[in-house]
Enzyme design. Structure first.
Site, PDB file in Angstrom:
ATOM      1  N   ARG A 183      17.189 -10.631   9.503  1.00  0.00           N
ATOM      2  CA  ARG A 183      16.688  -9.946  10.696  1.00  0.00           C
ATOM      3  C   ARG A 183      15.610 -10.780  11.369  1.00  0.00           C
ATOM      4  O   ARG A 183      14.811 -11.416  10.694  1.00  0.00           O
ATOM      5  CB  ARG A 183      16.070  -8.597  10.279  1.00  0.00           C
ATOM      6  CG  ARG A 183      16.982  -7.423  10.515  1.00  0.00           C
ATOM      7  CD  ARG A 183      16.367  -6.152  10.002  1.00  0.00           C
ATOM      8  NE  ARG A 183      14.930  -6.081  10.290  1.00  0.00           N
ATOM      9  CZ  ARG A 183      14.172  -5.017  10.037  1.00  0.00           C
ATOM     10  NH1 ARG A 183      14.705  -3.972   9.466  1.00  0.00           N
ATOM     11  NH2 ARG A 183      12.900  -5.012  10.311  1.00  0.00           N
ATOM     12  N   ARG A 185      -5.548   2.788  12.276  1.00  0.00           N
ATOM     13  CA  ARG A 185      -5.328   1.359  12.482  1.00  0.00           C
ATOM     14  C   ARG A 185      -6.435   0.722  13.315  1.00  0.00           C
ATOM     15  O   ARG A 185      -6.533  -0.490  13.393  1.00  0.00           O
ATOM     16  CB  ARG A 185      -4.003   1.118  13.211  1.00  0.00           C
ATOM     17  CG  ARG A 185      -2.781   1.300  12.348  1.00  0.00           C
ATOM     18  CD  ARG A 185      -1.530   0.924  13.135  1.00  0.00           C
ATOM     19  NE  ARG A 185      -0.340   1.436  12.492  1.00  0.00           N
ATOM     20  CZ  ARG A 185       0.260   0.847  11.462  1.00  0.00           C
ATOM     21  NH1 ARG A 185      -0.213  -0.264  10.974  1.00  0.00           N
ATOM     22  NH2 ARG A 185       1.338   1.383  10.927  1.00  0.00           N
ATOM     23  N   LYS A 237       0.819  -1.222   0.000  1.00  0.00           N
ATOM     24  CA  LYS A 237       0.000   0.000   0.000  1.00  0.00           C
ATOM     25  C   LYS A 237       0.850   1.267   0.000  1.00  0.00           C
ATOM     26  O   LYS A 237       0.431   2.283  -0.544  1.00  0.00           O
ATOM     27  CB  LYS A 237      -1.009   0.002   1.148  1.00  0.00           C
ATOM     28  CG  LYS A 237      -0.410  -0.005   2.525  1.00  0.00           C
ATOM     29  CD  LYS A 237      -1.521  -0.097   3.553  1.00  0.00           C
ATOM     30  CE  LYS A 237      -0.963   0.102   4.966  1.00  0.00           C
ATOM     31  NZ  LYS A 237       0.243  -0.740   5.263  1.00  0.00           N
ATOM     32  N   ARG A 245      14.585 -11.925   2.776  1.00  0.00           N
ATOM     33  CA  ARG A 245      15.427 -10.744   2.836  1.00  0.00           C
ATOM     34  C   ARG A 245      16.647 -11.038   3.698  1.00  0.00           C
ATOM     35  O   ARG A 245      16.523 -11.657   4.748  1.00  0.00           O
ATOM     36  CB  ARG A 245      14.613  -9.619   3.481  1.00  0.00           C
ATOM     37  CG  ARG A 245      14.904  -8.264   2.917  1.00  0.00           C
ATOM     38  CD  ARG A 245      13.774  -7.324   3.215  1.00  0.00           C
ATOM     39  NE  ARG A 245      13.809  -6.967   4.628  1.00  0.00           N
ATOM     40  CZ  ARG A 245      13.743  -5.709   5.056  1.00  0.00           C
ATOM     41  NH1 ARG A 245      13.674  -4.724   4.188  1.00  0.00           N
ATOM     42  NH2 ARG A 245      13.741  -5.437   6.321  1.00  0.00           N
ATOM     43  N   ARG A 280       2.958 -10.665  13.076  1.00  0.00           N
ATOM     44  CA  ARG A 280       2.561  -9.309  12.648  1.00  0.00           C
ATOM     45  C   ARG A 280       1.258  -9.344  11.852  1.00  0.00           C
ATOM     46  O   ARG A 280       0.393  -8.483  12.017  1.00  0.00           O
ATOM     47  CB  ARG A 280       3.665  -8.689  11.791  1.00  0.00           C
ATOM     48  CG  ARG A 280       4.776  -8.044  12.618  1.00  0.00           C
ATOM     49  CD  ARG A 280       6.054  -7.895  11.815  1.00  0.00           C
ATOM     50  NE  ARG A 280       5.960  -6.906  10.742  1.00  0.00           N
ATOM     51  CZ  ARG A 280       6.791  -6.859   9.704  1.00  0.00           C
ATOM     52  NH1 ARG A 280       7.753  -7.762   9.592  1.00  0.00           N
ATOM     53  NH2 ARG A 280       6.673  -5.932   8.790  1.00  0.00           N
TER      54      ARG A 280
END
Ligand SMILES: [Zn+2]
Length: 209
Positions: free
Chosen positions: A155, A88, A13, A122, A166
């Site tokens: 990470r 949110r 987004k 990543r 998440r």
């Protein structure tokens, strides 16, 4: 046009908001950018935000809403804006309605598996900080930085389990918000899978209504 972009982390987004901002000539407003700007400009609100973030805490609603109110009152926001990452929660959405009623809420729908594919893979160079991606930008030699030869690491919040956490938090917090905007009759949900250009075409069609 006063718009809100909703979507889970990895839904793209931010990228779409930047594209829409450019083509529609509306400011792209994200809370992260607002926090950084307020801190950099050393405003009263910025000083508070800096202290809170330095303690590793979440910026409370009243402070975030005050920053949003200030930003939406700026000259360049008179004809509209694109909010990315705010609201949110339904509490924040109610506050936003009292500042400036939203005209369109775009919900970018992306399956969890697609998000996991986008966000996992990543890795970062321990020595120089360069970012690689297993699929879209792999290093020439696995686990080794192309630029400095340093070791690559993943990470902890880019690991699959952390991403699922998440995503679950997002679904829990934001699903009521989607229903809330649905009841207001302001919500469009578009398929957020595929390339940014493909998603933008769907967005342009949906926003013409
Ligand atoms: Zn390196």
């Amino acid at each position: 046009m006063k718009m809100v972009f909703l979507g889970p982390p990895g839904a793209g987004k931010g990228t779409l908001a930047a594209m829409a901002s450019k083509s529609m000539g509306l400011p792209h407003i994200s809370t992260g950018d607002l926090f950084r700007a307020a801190i950099k400009n050393e405003t009263e609100l910025g000083k508070k935000v800096k202290g809170i973030l330095a303690e590793g805490k979440l910026v409370p609603d009243d402070l975030t809403i005050a920053l949003i109110r200030e930003r939406l009152g700026a000259d360049d926001a008179r004809d509209g804006w694109i909010l990315d990452g705010f609201p949110r929660t339904t509490g924040q959405a109610e506050a936003l309605q009292s500042i400036a009623p939203v005209e369109l809420v775009v919900n970018f729908d992306v399956p969890d598996e697609t998000i996991l594919f986008r966000l996992t893979g990543r890795s970062i160079c321990k020595d120089c900080g360069k970012i690689y991606h297993a699929t879209t930008m792999p290093p020439a030699r696995e686990g080794v930085c192309d630029i400095c030869g340093g070791p690559l690491y993943v990470r902890s919040d880019d690991r699959e389990e952390a991403i699922r956490t998440r995503l679950n938090a997002y679904r829990e917090q934001t699903e009521p918000l989607i229903a809330w905007y649905g009841k207001l009759g302001k919500l469009v949900t578009i398929d957020g899978s595929g390339s940014p250009d493909a998603v933008y075409i769907r967005f342009a069609e949906a926003s013409r209504v």
